[in-house]
Design an enzyme around this catalytic site. Structure first.
Site, PDB file in Angstrom:
ATOM      1  N   ASP A 197     -13.883  25.740 -35.909  1.00 15.76           N
ATOM      2  CA  ASP A 197     -15.255  26.143 -36.233  1.00 15.76           C
ATOM      3  C   ASP A 197     -15.390  26.518 -37.711  1.00 15.76           C
ATOM      4  O   ASP A 197     -16.420  27.028 -38.124  1.00 15.76           O
ATOM      5  CB  ASP A 197     -15.692  27.319 -35.333  1.00 15.76           C
ATOM      6  CG  ASP A 197     -14.788  28.537 -35.476  1.00 15.76           C
ATOM      7  OD1 ASP A 197     -13.844  28.496 -36.301  1.00 15.76           O
ATOM      8  OD2 ASP A 197     -15.024  29.541 -34.770  1.00 15.76           O
ATOM      9  N   HIS A 202     -13.443  28.728 -39.284  1.00 21.84           N
ATOM     10  CA  HIS A 202     -13.075  30.103 -39.623  1.00 21.84           C
ATOM     11  C   HIS A 202     -11.847  30.140 -40.523  1.00 21.84           C
ATOM     12  O   HIS A 202     -11.000  29.262 -40.487  1.00 21.84           O
ATOM     13  CB  HIS A 202     -12.899  30.984 -38.373  1.00 21.84           C
ATOM     14  CG  HIS A 202     -11.711  30.692 -37.524  1.00 21.84           C
ATOM     15  ND1 HIS A 202     -11.736  30.789 -36.151  1.00 21.84           N
ATOM     16  CD2 HIS A 202     -10.457  30.308 -37.834  1.00 21.84           C
ATOM     17  CE1 HIS A 202     -10.542  30.487 -35.678  1.00 21.84           C
ATOM     18  NE2 HIS A 202      -9.751  30.186 -36.674  1.00 21.84           N
ATOM     19  N   GLU A 228     -15.517  34.366 -38.488  1.00 21.67           N
ATOM     20  CA  GLU A 228     -16.158  33.354 -37.657  1.00 21.67           C
ATOM     21  C   GLU A 228     -17.517  32.959 -38.242  1.00 21.67           C
ATOM     22  O   GLU A 228     -18.095  33.702 -39.040  1.00 21.67           O
ATOM     23  CB  GLU A 228     -16.355  33.905 -36.236  1.00 21.67           C
ATOM     24  CG  GLU A 228     -15.043  34.242 -35.507  1.00 21.67           C
ATOM     25  CD  GLU A 228     -14.316  33.018 -34.968  1.00 21.67           C
ATOM     26  OE1 GLU A 228     -14.440  31.918 -35.532  1.00 21.67           O
ATOM     27  OE2 GLU A 228     -13.592  33.167 -33.971  1.00 21.67           O
TER      28      GLU A 228
HETATM   29  P1  PGA Z   1      -3.785  26.727 -36.079  1.00 21.64           P
HETATM   30  O1  PGA Z   1      -4.910  27.823 -36.346  1.00 21.64           O
HETATM   31  O2  PGA Z   1      -2.902  26.736 -37.296  1.00 21.64           O
HETATM   32  O3  PGA Z   1      -3.068  27.222 -34.873  1.00 21.64           O
HETATM   33  O4  PGA Z   1      -4.493  25.432 -35.899  1.00 21.64           O
HETATM   34  C1  PGA Z   1      -5.609  27.812 -37.539  1.00 21.64           C
HETATM   35  C2  PGA Z   1      -6.630  28.913 -37.513  1.00 21.64           C
HETATM   36  O5  PGA Z   1      -7.283  29.117 -36.479  1.00 21.64           O
HETATM   37  O6  PGA Z   1      -6.786  29.582 -38.532  1.00 21.64           O
END
Ligand code: PGA
Length: 236
Positions: free
Chosen positions: A136, A138, A143
């Site tokens: 998304d 973030h 968020e």
């Molecule tokens: P991920 O998470 O490295 O597990 O894809 C990234 C994030 O949500 O910041």
């Protein structure tokens, strides 16, 4: 902004580790802003490998992490403190007392937010901040929202984030619904930023974040305004 395409995940991890390694070699008492998630694991592994070979010394280095789940203490194997100890700190010579992760179990979580911002300021700011990116958009647990949240704050996690993180928990219901996260201002004040993204599922959001309009609906888009941003991606 520098945008670097890696050949594969191993290449991405080596390139990111090279950037962090150079930072620590050039300034042994660097403040490293660190991140959790599956993407940085290879970077940490590579840094551990070079530490074991005698190439990097973390004895003077400090670290500060982006975020933590509310309600999980450091002994919980899903907490970000546990993740950092297990995937990085326990394998290098950084002094544990120089590693900082927000507390998810402080009695007064609002006071913890204020304490964390003061901590970053007292450390003299962050030399390099490692960032992953959520589907998304973030960064940390900032968020999508109506505005960029500047300082360390408490958040309610998006449904998409909860779903993405459920893979680490026994079930989706066990994923904490709230988190504490460093704000956009602290991230943007880091002297260097290093964003890493891996996998075809990250392609669309990375492209939106680095080429699209800057909007709090895609928190990572603010990074376009940073004077020293490096993006390393692999969408294979
Ligand atoms: P991920 O998470 O490295 O597990 O894809 C990234 C994030 O949500 O910041």
């Amino acid at each position: 902004m520098r945008v670097i395409e890696a050949k594969d995940y191993a290449d991405l991890s080596r390139k990111a580790a090279n950037v962090i390694s150079a930072q620590v070699i050039l300034k042994p008492n660097s403040v490293l802003g660190l991140a959790t998630g599956s993407t940085p694991i290879g970077t940490y592994k590579q840094l551990i490998d070079w530490y074991n070979k005698g190439d990097i010394d973390f004895s003077m280095t400090k670290s500060i992490n982006l975020d933590e789940y509310v309600g999980l203490d450091g002994t919980n194997d899903q907490s970000y403190r546990y993740f950092m100890d297990n995937n990085f700190f326990d394998h290098i010579n950084i002094k544990k007392e120089n590693t900082f992760v927000p507390s998810g179990v402080a009695n007064d979580m609002e006071a913890e937010c204020v304490r964390y911002d003061k901590l970053i300021a007292d450390m003299g700011g962050i030399d390099i901040q490692l960032l992953g990116i959520g589907h998304d958009g973030h960064i940390g647990f900032n968020e999508p929202g109506a505005a960029f949240e500047k300082t360390t704050h408490l958040v309610t996690l998006d449904e998409r984030t909860i779903e993405a993180n459920a893979r680490f928990f026994a079930s989706k219901d066990e994923v904490p619904k709230r988190a504490i996260t460093m704000g956009i201002k602290s991230i943007m004040q880091a002297r260097k930023l290093l964003l890493i993204a891996n996998g075809p599922d990250k392609k669309e959001i990375v492209q939106k974040a680095i080429n699209g309009p800057v909007t709090p609906l895609i928190p990572a888009s603010i990074l376009q305004f940073h004077p020293d941003l490096t993006v390393i991606y692999c969408f294979n």
